[in-house]
Write an enzyme that holds these catalytic residues in place. Structure first.
Site, short mmCIF file in Angstrom:
data_model
loop_
_atom_site.label_atom_id
_atom_site.label_comp_id
_atom_site.label_asym_id
_atom_site.label_seq_id
_atom_site.Cartn_x
_atom_site.Cartn_y
_atom_site.Cartn_z
N PRO A 96 0.81 -1.23 0.00
CG PRO A 96 -0.69 -1.53 1.73
CD PRO A 96 0.61 -2.02 1.21
CB CYS A 97 0.58 4.46 -1.78
SG CYS A 97 1.42 6.05 -1.84
#
Length: 424
Positions: A96-97
């Site tokens: 995930p960012c």
């Protein structure tokens, strides 16, 4: 070639695995019609969705592959004892960012503690704790990774690069829009390849010219050729500090990220340049994935009375709105092409693609029977998954669409994976 053992993190419904292993001995780039021989073998995987009790993505993953070596547990808990994760040749995942800033150092311990819930640190801990480190690390993230956060442009990516540098890796990256290379969806993502100092590729990169590797000789450049953008300026600098100092002080001006869309990091020295795709072969268009309208359930067709809502949401707007506290403000946005053109690659699938309600972002196409939304199988095809890959008992079409909004374009993984094999 002997098997290349792979550990897959943040597995979702298995996009990385499909790209590396194929499906039933066939390749994604042939629409699963041609034989695909590959030494990649996923020996352990993890998929955990913290925001839901029912682990829908993991259910799909386990239904498609042997669940014996699949973990459906919070990876942050799993990595407290990394011995449960088998040694591997390659670690992969679409992580995930998030905000990767460092919270604190751990006394009397190798490694660092990032903010709770930031899953990059789970990758970092595996790489730190493993005595036999993975030779290769293959990761995917959104394109804004190179540009975040807004007050320290590029800081998050600098932390990742320096983390890998301290662990003995050289790293190359490229932002790739899948449609630029003939794939059916305009989906732009950052792809990261890291090579450990124990590999021959590491030595090859260090002995050569950094620009030559990322522009023509490297793993990614071999299958996704580029040219330098007009008036492109090569950015070169050294990541001088450890990751704690980078977290606190990197690019405090926040004006522009120093990372271009193509680059490499060797011994902390970053070389990057803006590139453009150089592709002149066939393109897959939205019309190429669409199924016959006769096979589409009636619920996917837009009712006449709902059409004004769709036209409004898709159209241009310039209006006065009020926020929750009653403050009035001017709101404007441009119009979208409606319905979606069949003679182009599709727009990016988002997680809210499913469901019958009108939306600015859902895909709508024109058919002889009227306007309709895309089916889950068509969304799967846009990400180059096998037909009905996400279809299992009691899985809703809305959830299937959500999976594709979170997925990657499998063909990109396949081509980079095959190029890496050639280099190995």
């Amino acid at each position: 070639m002997k098997n290349i053992k792979v550990v897959e993190l943040f597995a979702g419904v298995g996009g990385f695995r499909l790209g590396l292993e194929g499906w039933e001995g066939k390749s994604s780039t042939s629409n699963y019609s041609e034989k695909f021989q590959t030494p990649y073998q996923v020996i352990w995987s993890n998929q955990w969705e913290p925001s839901t009790k029912i682990q829908h993505a993991s259910m799909v993953y386990e239904s498609r592959w042997d669940s014996k070596n699949h973990s459906n547990e919070n990876i942050e808990e799993v990595v407290k004892d990394c011995t449960v994760i088998p040694d591997c040749d390659m670690l992969v995942g679409g992580f995930p960012c998030q905000d990767y800033s460092v919270a604190t150092t751990l006394k009397n311990s190798k490694g660092l503690l990032g903010k709770k819930g930031v899953l990059w640190w789970s990758i970092h801990k595996i790489l730190s704790d493993k005595e036999n480190k993975p030779k290769y690390v293959f990761l995917e993230n959104v394109d804004r990774l190179l540009n975040s956060p807004s007050k320290q442009r590029g800081r998050d990516f600098a932390i990742i690069l320096q983390s890998l540098n301290e662990l003995g890796y050289v790293v190359e990256w490229r932002v790739i829009n899948a449609a630029d290379y003939g794939f059916p969806q305009r989906r732009k993502r950052t792809f990261i390849l890291a090579y450990h100092q124990s590999t021959a590729i590491y030595d090859k990169i260090k002995a050569g010219a950094p620009l030559q590797w990322i522009l023509s000789k490297g793993t990614i450049a071999d299958v996704f050729p580029v040219t330098e953008a007009a008036k492109a300026v090569v950015s070169e600098f050294k990541l001088e500090a450890d990751i704690v100092a980078i977290s606190e002080a990197f690019n405090l001006t926040g004006k522009k990220t120093p990372f271009e869309n193509t680059g490499i990091m060797i011994d902390g020295v970053v070389t990057s340049v803006k590139t453009l795709p150089d592709y002149d072969a066939d393109f897959t268009l939205l019309k190429d994935v669409v199924i016959d309208a006769k096979s589409v359930p009636a619920e996917y067709f837009i009712d006449e009375e709902d059409l004004p809502k769709w036209n409004y949401l898709k159209g241009a707007k310039r209006e006065i709105r009020k926020n929750a506290s009653g403050f009035e403000y001017n709101y404007s946005e441009g119009g979208m092409i409606f319905p979606d053109p069949l003679e182009k690659a599709s727009r990016t699938i988002i997680t809210g693609e499913g469901g019958k309600s009108a939306s600015r972002f859902k895909h709508v196409i024109a058919t002889p029977k009227g306007l309709r939304r895309l089916t889950p199988m068509e969304l799967e095809r846009l990400n180059m998954f096998p037909d009905n890959h996400t279809y299992i008992d009691k899985m809703t079409d809305t959830k299937r669409a959500f999976f594709m909004g979170n997925a990657l374009v499998v063909g990109v993984i396949e081509q980079i994976g095959q190029s890496l094999l050639n280099n190995i």
